[in-house]
Design a protein around this motif. Structure first.
Motif, PDB file in Angstrom:
ATOM      1  N   HIS A 102      26.184 -31.809   5.073  1.00 41.50           N
ATOM      2  CA  HIS A 102      25.454 -30.882   5.880  1.00 41.50           C
ATOM      3  C   HIS A 102      24.040 -31.106   5.536  1.00 41.50           C
ATOM      4  CE1 HIS A 102      24.521 -27.249   8.114  1.00 41.50           C
ATOM      5  NE2 HIS A 102      23.891 -26.716   7.188  1.00 41.50           N
ATOM      6  N   ASP A 103      23.627 -31.113   4.240  1.00 44.63           N
ATOM      7  CA  ASP A 103      22.110 -31.063   3.939  1.00 44.63           C
ATOM      8  C   ASP A 103      21.467 -32.286   4.364  1.00 44.63           C
ATOM      9  OD1 ASP A 103      21.890 -28.434   3.023  1.00 44.63           O
ATOM     10  OD2 ASP A 103      22.629 -29.108   0.836  1.00 44.63           O
ATOM     11  N   LEU A 104      22.247 -33.506   4.252  1.00 40.81           N
ATOM     12  CA  LEU A 104      21.640 -34.771   4.679  1.00 40.81           C
ATOM     13  C   LEU A 104      21.441 -34.723   5.897  1.00 40.81           C
ATOM     14  CD1 LEU A 104      23.958 -37.089   2.291  1.00 40.81           C
ATOM     15  CD2 LEU A 104      21.286 -36.768   1.822  1.00 40.81           C
ATOM     16  N   ARG A 105      22.494 -34.096   6.842  1.00 41.57           N
ATOM     17  CA  ARG A 105      22.139 -34.264   8.230  1.00 41.57           C
ATOM     18  C   ARG A 105      20.891 -33.174   8.539  1.00 41.57           C
ATOM     19  NH1 ARG A 105      27.852 -33.643   8.910  1.00 41.57           N
ATOM     20  NH2 ARG A 105      28.706 -35.431   9.866  1.00 41.57           N
ATOM     21  N   SER A 106      20.899 -31.938   7.756  1.00 45.52           N
ATOM     22  CA  SER A 106      19.635 -31.110   8.189  1.00 45.52           C
ATOM     23  C   SER A 106      18.393 -31.546   7.693  1.00 45.52           C
ATOM     24  CB  SER A 106      20.100 -29.770   7.330  1.00 45.52           C
ATOM     25  OG  SER A 106      21.247 -29.297   7.828  1.00 45.52           O
ATOM     26  N   VAL A 107      18.349 -32.410   6.850  1.00 47.24           N
ATOM     27  CA  VAL A 107      17.022 -32.805   6.337  1.00 47.24           C
ATOM     28  C   VAL A 107      16.399 -33.608   7.420  1.00 47.24           C
ATOM     29  CG1 VAL A 107      17.570 -35.044   5.179  1.00 47.24           C
ATOM     30  CG2 VAL A 107      15.706 -33.582   4.232  1.00 47.24           C
ATOM     31  N   ILE A 108      17.187 -34.518   8.227  1.00 50.49           N
ATOM     32  CA  ILE A 108      16.822 -35.422   9.434  1.00 50.49           C
ATOM     33  C   ILE A 108      16.211 -34.576  10.565  1.00 50.49           C
ATOM     34  CG2 ILE A 108      17.307 -36.895  11.103  1.00 50.49           C
ATOM     35  CD1 ILE A 108      18.663 -38.572   8.860  1.00 50.49           C
ATOM     36  N   GLU A 120      11.675 -28.699   3.057  1.00 44.30           N
ATOM     37  CA  GLU A 120      11.574 -28.257   1.524  1.00 44.30           C
ATOM     38  C   GLU A 120      12.811 -27.864   0.899  1.00 44.30           C
ATOM     39  OE1 GLU A 120       7.999 -27.051  -1.626  1.00 44.30           O
ATOM     40  OE2 GLU A 120       8.065 -26.261   0.603  1.00 44.30           O
ATOM     41  N   LYS A 121      13.105 -26.775   1.544  1.00 41.42           N
ATOM     42  CA  LYS A 121      14.349 -26.027   0.798  1.00 41.42           C
ATOM     43  C   LYS A 121      15.488 -26.991   0.649  1.00 41.42           C
ATOM     44  CE  LYS A 121      12.816 -21.499   2.614  1.00 41.42           C
ATOM     45  NZ  LYS A 121      13.084 -20.469   3.417  1.00 41.42           N
ATOM     46  N   THR A 122      15.909 -27.718   1.951  1.00 38.69           N
ATOM     47  CA  THR A 122      16.909 -28.679   1.845  1.00 38.69           C
ATOM     48  C   THR A 122      16.729 -29.862   0.673  1.00 38.69           C
ATOM     49  OG1 THR A 122      17.454 -28.192   4.143  1.00 38.69           O
ATOM     50  CG2 THR A 122      18.410 -30.025   3.250  1.00 38.69           C
ATOM     51  N   ALA A 124      15.298 -29.582  -1.947  1.00 39.09           N
ATOM     52  CA  ALA A 124      15.606 -29.069  -3.075  1.00 39.09           C
ATOM     53  C   ALA A 124      17.013 -29.221  -3.590  1.00 39.09           C
ATOM     54  CB  ALA A 124      15.019 -27.879  -3.380  1.00 39.09           C
ATOM     55  N   ARG A 125      17.743 -29.131  -2.720  1.00 41.19           N
ATOM     56  CA  ARG A 125      19.326 -29.046  -3.027  1.00 41.19           C
ATOM     57  C   ARG A 125      19.880 -30.664  -3.069  1.00 41.19           C
ATOM     58  NH1 ARG A 125      19.074 -25.084   1.044  1.00 41.19           N
ATOM     59  NH2 ARG A 125      19.963 -26.066   2.653  1.00 41.19           N
ATOM     60  N   LEU A 126      19.355 -31.719  -2.800  1.00 42.47           N
ATOM     61  CA  LEU A 126      19.733 -32.843  -2.847  1.00 42.47           C
ATOM     62  C   LEU A 126      19.323 -33.516  -4.290  1.00 42.47           C
ATOM     63  CD1 LEU A 126      18.731 -33.991   0.736  1.00 42.47           C
ATOM     64  CD2 LEU A 126      21.112 -33.332  -0.229  1.00 42.47           C
ATOM     65  N   PRO A 127      20.004 -34.053  -4.941  1.00 39.82           N
ATOM     66  CA  PRO A 127      19.677 -34.833  -6.273  1.00 39.82           C
ATOM     67  C   PRO A 127      18.920 -36.043  -5.624  1.00 39.82           C
ATOM     68  CG  PRO A 127      22.186 -34.175  -6.115  1.00 39.82           C
ATOM     69  CD  PRO A 127      21.621 -33.975  -4.917  1.00 39.82           C
ATOM     70  N   GLY A 128      17.666 -36.228  -6.637  1.00 39.38           N
ATOM     71  CA  GLY A 128      16.843 -37.284  -6.308  1.00 39.38           C
ATOM     72  C   GLY A 128      16.017 -37.390  -5.290  1.00 39.38           C
ATOM     73  N   VAL A 129      15.923 -36.087  -4.684  1.00 42.08           N
ATOM     74  CA  VAL A 129      14.886 -35.863  -3.527  1.00 42.08           C
ATOM     75  C   VAL A 129      13.911 -34.793  -4.029  1.00 42.08           C
ATOM     76  CG1 VAL A 129      14.421 -35.437  -1.224  1.00 42.08           C
ATOM     77  CG2 VAL A 129      16.720 -36.651  -1.787  1.00 42.08           C
ATOM     78  N   ASN A 130      12.782 -35.406  -4.066  1.00 39.09           N
ATOM     79  CA  ASN A 130      11.678 -34.326  -4.600  1.00 39.09           C
ATOM     80  C   ASN A 130      10.373 -34.185  -3.513  1.00 39.09           C
ATOM     81  OD1 ASN A 130      10.318 -32.718  -5.845  1.00 39.09           O
ATOM     82  ND2 ASN A 130       9.296 -34.387  -7.060  1.00 39.09           N
TER      83      ASN A 130
END
Length: 217
Positions: A102-108, A120-122, A124-130
């Motif tokens: 869900h977060d990976l879809r949302s970030v796009i 930015e909020k999304t 922060a929830r994804l490991p390795g994405v800063n």
């Protein structure tokens, strides 16, 4: 069986070729294309009915039942243990990606809409994405980190490295050999938003391909 929450299975009946499917882990995953029969345990593998070995991560196997011949043993015998370990590594990556879909879809979607605060909020929830800042280069860097995570189970590092190293060399050669025409071409595709549209289309493919792969696997 697999450790994934949703497990779709599908195969063709070896007698009538009717498609048979069912899904473990969701309410509407009932058996389709066949009727469920109650059979005594000692009649399951007596040879009267076709034996079909189903596993979420490997092709359907049709053949004679052999006691002790598990899917793992069959696959490692056919493709070798080393190849299985490589495949299993990619399957483990899919397992880790599934809860983040869900977060990976949302970030796009958030990037394409220009909603950088939600982006930015999304991130922060994804490991390795800063996301270091809201500057364009930092936003793109975070986006590419996310898309790299999405495609990681499906890509081959050597091919990616070859493309990443080869494409700039082609651009450099074009600019050195045909500077005026190259700059004119770049200005044109920037002005008509071809690059922007192409970028968005590629991002849409990430959403479609990566998460169809997560669901199918």
């Amino acid at each position: 069986m697999s450790n994934r929450d949703i497990q779709p299975f599908q195969f063709a009946c070896p007698n009538c070729e009717e498609r048979i499917s069912f899904v473990f882990g969701q309410e509407d995953g009932e058996l389709r294309g066949a009727n469920e029969l109650i059979i005594k345990p000692n009649e399951l593998f007596n040879g009267e009915n076709p034996f079909i070995d189903l596993h979420l991560d490997f092709p359907v196997y049709f053949g004679k039942y052999e006691m002790g011949m598990t899917t793992f043993m069959r696959v490692t015998r056919e493709i070798s243990l080393d190849a299985y370990r490589h495949l299993n590594l990619r399957l483990d990556m899919l397992n880790r990606l599934y809860p983040m879909q869900h977060d990976l879809r949302s970030v796009i979607t958030q990037f394409k809409r220009g909603d950088i605060d939600s982006f930015e909020k999304t991130c922060a929830r994804l490991p390795g994405v800063n996301l270091k800042s809201h500057k364009q280069q930092d936003v793109l860097a975070a986006l590419y980190s996310a898309t790299s995570i999405m495609s990681s189970p499906f890509t081959i590092h050597g091919v990616n490295a070859e493309i990443s190293e080869g494409a700039p060399q082609i651009c450099r050669w074009l600019h050195e050999s045909h500077p005026d025409k190259t700059l004119e071409f770049i200005e044109e595709i920037l002005a008509n938003e071809f690059l922007r549209n192409l970028h968005n289309d590629c991002l849409s493919l990430y959403r479609l391909f990566a998460f169809k792969g997560v669901a199918d696997f």
